[in-house]
Design an enzyme around this catalytic site. Sequence first.
Site, PDB file in Angstrom:
ATOM      1  N   SER A 144       0.764 -21.341 -12.127  1.00  0.00           N
ATOM      2  CA  SER A 144      -0.606 -21.826 -12.287  1.00  0.00           C
ATOM      3  C   SER A 144      -0.919 -21.942 -13.773  1.00  0.00           C
ATOM      4  O   SER A 144      -0.207 -21.363 -14.616  1.00  0.00           O
ATOM      5  CB  SER A 144      -1.571 -20.826 -11.627  1.00  0.00           C
ATOM      6  OG  SER A 144      -2.916 -21.066 -11.989  1.00  0.00           O
ATOM      7  N   TYR A 157      -5.788 -13.234  -8.743  1.00  0.00           N
ATOM      8  CA  TYR A 157      -5.022 -14.488  -8.800  1.00  0.00           C
ATOM      9  C   TYR A 157      -4.362 -14.639 -10.166  1.00  0.00           C
ATOM     10  O   TYR A 157      -3.176 -14.972 -10.262  1.00  0.00           O
ATOM     11  CB  TYR A 157      -5.948 -15.675  -8.522  1.00  0.00           C
ATOM     12  CG  TYR A 157      -5.238 -16.998  -8.395  1.00  0.00           C
ATOM     13  CD1 TYR A 157      -4.646 -17.373  -7.188  1.00  0.00           C
ATOM     14  CD2 TYR A 157      -5.155 -17.880  -9.466  1.00  0.00           C
ATOM     15  CE1 TYR A 157      -3.996 -18.586  -7.059  1.00  0.00           C
ATOM     16  CE2 TYR A 157      -4.504 -19.092  -9.351  1.00  0.00           C
ATOM     17  CZ  TYR A 157      -3.923 -19.450  -8.145  1.00  0.00           C
ATOM     18  OH  TYR A 157      -3.272 -20.656  -8.033  1.00  0.00           O
TER      19      TYR A 157
END
Length: 252
Positions: A144, A157
């Site tokens: 990410s 996350y």
Amino acid sequence: MSVSFDLTGRVAMVTGANTGLGQAIAVGLAQAGADIVAVGRSAPTETAAMIEAAGRVLHAIPADLSSIAPVADVVAQAVASVGAIDILVNNAGIIRRNDSLDFTEEDWDAVIDTNLKTAFFLSQAVARTWATTGRGGKIINICSMLSFQGGIRVPSYTASKSGLAGLTRLLACEWASKGINVNAIAPGYFSTNNTEALRADETRSRDILARIPAGRWGDPSDISGAAVFLASDAAAYVHGTVLAVDGGWLAR
């Protein structure tokens, strides 16, 4: 020496292939010649039709990857169905949003277990089959932008995706000598379920688009080429990289 992106005769296991980036990756690998083993909680009905249209075969294995409980059985089922796995794409992931002052242990554990813990142990299980046979293989982790940056309101996350980038490098160091390539793709801001809340927030969406040199949210199909490259012989000497597919976000 010729450069080949052809995946004919290979089998790719893709987690979370029923929608979004996982679906796009699975379809891209199939279009390059690979058959697909799709692992996830939901039936990949739409993905299967797209794989079939590409002239390849999809084998679906239902599994809840929120824990490592099904990992051994998933790999055993895949090997029994297709004979061997050549490519593993660790794409399945979840996100929970809340201010860090209010973030719960439950939301922390759920994200870390799915995004990081299961990715490691599934990689381990598949790599053991390769080490035993000496055949080698390719692992592609889906990281990410928050593997590089902090973000806001997504502490677990960010921790999971930063950890996955580090894990990519560690496994590359350990397994390159065994003929196993471990790399990652770091998607930028794509139109997927995970970014629905951001795209619905007019201010946040405007701010995000203003920073992307390409001037748009990524379409899931934009990620396919990177996956095919890292899965192919063209990336034989690529180990431990985290390839950003981000419309220029990190360059700004």
